[in-house]
Scaffold this active site. Structure first.
Site, PDB file in Angstrom:
ATOM      1  N   ILE A  11       0.832  -1.218   0.000  1.00  0.00           N
ATOM      2  CA  ILE A  11       0.000   0.000   0.000  1.00  0.00           C
ATOM      3  C   ILE A  11       0.862   1.262   0.000  1.00  0.00           C
ATOM      4  O   ILE A  11       0.428   2.305  -0.486  1.00  0.00           O
ATOM      5  CB  ILE A  11      -0.966  -0.016   1.206  1.00  0.00           C
ATOM      6  CG1 ILE A  11      -2.143   0.945   0.979  1.00  0.00           C
ATOM      7  CG2 ILE A  11      -0.237   0.300   2.514  1.00  0.00           C
ATOM      8  CD1 ILE A  11      -3.262   0.777   1.987  1.00  0.00           C
ATOM      9  N   ASN A  24      -2.653   2.209  15.701  1.00  0.00           N
ATOM     10  CA  ASN A  24      -3.212   1.909  17.023  1.00  0.00           C
ATOM     11  C   ASN A  24      -3.623   3.230  17.662  1.00  0.00           C
ATOM     12  O   ASN A  24      -3.421   4.294  17.077  1.00  0.00           O
ATOM     13  CB  ASN A  24      -2.205   1.142  17.899  1.00  0.00           C
ATOM     14  CG  ASN A  24      -0.903   1.907  18.054  1.00  0.00           C
ATOM     15  OD1 ASN A  24      -0.906   3.084  18.413  1.00  0.00           O
ATOM     16  ND2 ASN A  24       0.202   1.270  17.707  1.00  0.00           N
ATOM     17  N   ASP A  34       1.525  -0.393   9.586  1.00  0.00           N
ATOM     18  CA  ASP A  34       1.841   0.856  10.301  1.00  0.00           C
ATOM     19  C   ASP A  34       3.336   1.152  10.180  1.00  0.00           C
ATOM     20  O   ASP A  34       3.754   2.256   9.806  1.00  0.00           O
ATOM     21  CB  ASP A  34       1.444   0.675  11.779  1.00  0.00           C
ATOM     22  CG  ASP A  34       1.389   1.972  12.570  1.00  0.00           C
ATOM     23  OD1 ASP A  34       1.147   1.915  13.777  1.00  0.00           O
ATOM     24  OD2 ASP A  34       1.594   3.047  11.970  1.00  0.00           O
ATOM     25  N   SER A 123      -7.092  -4.687  10.964  1.00  0.00           N
ATOM     26  CA  SER A 123      -7.221  -5.656  12.073  1.00  0.00           C
ATOM     27  C   SER A 123      -6.954  -7.109  11.686  1.00  0.00           C
ATOM     28  O   SER A 123      -7.028  -7.980  12.554  1.00  0.00           O
ATOM     29  CB  SER A 123      -8.616  -5.586  12.719  1.00  0.00           C
ATOM     30  OG  SER A 123      -8.719  -4.416  13.525  1.00  0.00           O
TER      31      SER A 123
HETATM   32  N1  APR Z   1       0.767  -3.061   2.330  1.00  0.00           N
HETATM   33  C1  APR Z   1      -0.483  -3.582   2.412  1.00  0.00           C
HETATM   34  N2  APR Z   1      -0.887  -4.394   3.409  1.00  0.00           N
HETATM   35  C2  APR Z   1       0.028  -4.706   4.360  1.00  0.00           C
HETATM   36  C3  APR Z   1       1.357  -4.197   4.350  1.00  0.00           C
HETATM   37  C4  APR Z   1       1.707  -3.352   3.273  1.00  0.00           C
HETATM   38  N3  APR Z   1       2.941  -2.820   3.167  1.00  0.00           N
HETATM   39  N4  APR Z   1       2.009  -4.695   5.448  1.00  0.00           N
HETATM   40  C5  APR Z   1       1.134  -5.482   6.092  1.00  0.00           C
HETATM   41  N5  APR Z   1      -0.051  -5.503   5.452  1.00  0.00           N
HETATM   42  C6  APR Z   1      -1.277  -6.220   5.797  1.00  0.00           C
HETATM   43  C7  APR Z   1      -1.143  -7.444   6.670  1.00  0.00           C
HETATM   44  O1  APR Z   1      -0.758  -8.576   5.893  1.00  0.00           O
HETATM   45  C8  APR Z   1      -2.572  -7.565   7.198  1.00  0.00           C
HETATM   46  O2  APR Z   1      -3.384  -8.272   6.268  1.00  0.00           O
HETATM   47  O3  APR Z   1      -2.086  -5.342   6.563  1.00  0.00           O
HETATM   48  C9  APR Z   1      -3.045  -6.110   7.281  1.00  0.00           C
HETATM   49  C10 APR Z   1      -3.158  -5.537   8.695  1.00  0.00           C
HETATM   50  O4  APR Z   1      -2.143  -6.119   9.502  1.00  0.00           O
HETATM   51  P1  APR Z   1      -1.352  -5.263  10.614  1.00  0.00           P
HETATM   52  O5  APR Z   1      -0.442  -4.316   9.943  1.00  0.00           O
HETATM   53  O6  APR Z   1      -0.769  -6.250  11.571  1.00  0.00           O
HETATM   54  O7  APR Z   1      -2.487  -4.384  11.327  1.00  0.00           O
HETATM   55  P2  APR Z   1      -3.582  -4.796  12.428  1.00  0.00           P
HETATM   56  O8  APR Z   1      -3.913  -6.249  12.394  1.00  0.00           O
HETATM   57  O9  APR Z   1      -4.670  -3.812  12.220  1.00  0.00           O
HETATM   58  O10 APR Z   1      -2.828  -4.504  13.804  1.00  0.00           O
HETATM   59  C11 APR Z   1      -2.563  -3.168  14.126  1.00  0.00           C
HETATM   60  O11 APR Z   1      -0.281  -3.641  14.605  1.00  0.00           O
HETATM   61  O12 APR Z   1       1.497  -2.701  13.543  1.00  0.00           O
HETATM   62  C12 APR Z   1       0.719  -2.626  14.664  1.00  0.00           C
HETATM   63  O13 APR Z   1       0.786  -0.321  15.305  1.00  0.00           O
HETATM   64  C13 APR Z   1      -0.040  -1.329  14.753  1.00  0.00           C
HETATM   65  O14 APR Z   1      -0.771  -1.744  17.005  1.00  0.00           O
HETATM   66  C14 APR Z   1      -1.182  -1.729  15.640  1.00  0.00           C
HETATM   67  C15 APR Z   1      -1.482  -3.143  15.185  1.00  0.00           C
END
Ligand code: APR
Length: 178
Positions: A11, A24, A34, A123
């Protein structure tokens, strides 16, 4: 003509008006998407997040809400940060909070008249939300918004891997208005 599409990829590479960050409540960075967004945007993003007002001690973006910052070094002009729910059992308000994330992000984009927004699978990583259920909520909320608003005209659901891509495609096809 409003469009909702699924795309596999990173993304942080997308040149859209806004990318959504699965952040978060502290909005001070993290891992997953993130971490990737903060790395790609550069240190100015963290400084901008620090300037977002705390609504309670340590909380800048309550779960289900959204906050917007510039995108800085990203190809996207803006980042819309949201805090998704942590999955527990599906009966602790998670579906309603996840739906609220999509609605809040879209409301911000619509208010600013942004033409295009890309969402990660909020999430579905560290926060453990079952991807199929999360995808249904995402598509439902995006379509409901697009039925009632002119902006954004283009929404992209971005999957980081083939499995998530297939899940999102299925969710879009199952709720195809045509
Ligand atoms: N581009 C697109 N999607 C991505 C990328 C990227 N570069 N990196 C990871 N993802 C996807 C993951 O594979 C997952 O399907 O984003 C989705 C959300 O995963 P997370 O990043 O772990 O987010 P989430 O599950 O919402 O957890 C949020 O994780 O990183 C920490 O600070 C953040 O505390 C918060 C928590």
């Amino acid at each position: 003509m409003p469009s909702l599409a699924v795309q596999q990829g990173d993304i942080t590479k997308l040149k859209v008006a806004a990318i959504v960050n699965a952040a978060n409540r502290k909005m001070l960075g993290g891992g997953g998407v993130d971490g990737a967004i903060h790395r790609a945007a550069g240190p100015a993003l963290l400084e901008a997040c620090r300037r977002v007002r705390e609504v309670s001690p340590g909380v800048r973006c309550p779960t289900g809400e959204a906050r917007m910052t510039p995108g800085f070094d990203l190809p996207a002009r803006h980042v819309i940060h949201t805090a998704g729910p942590v999955w527990k059992d599906g009966d602790s308000g998670e579906p309603e909070l996840l739906a609220s994330c999509y609605r809040s992000c879209l409301a911000l984009a619509s208010k600013r008249g942004l033409p295009s927004v890309a969402f990660p699978a909020i999430s579905c990583g560290v926060y453990g939300y079952p991807p199929q259920a999360a995808s249904k909520i995402a598509v439902r909320e995006i379509r409901a918004h697009m039925d009632r608003h002119d902006a954004p005209e283009e929404v992209v659901l971005v999957a980081f891997d083939a499995t998530m891509t297939a899940i999102l495609q299925t969710a879009v096809e199952e709720q195809d208005p045509a």
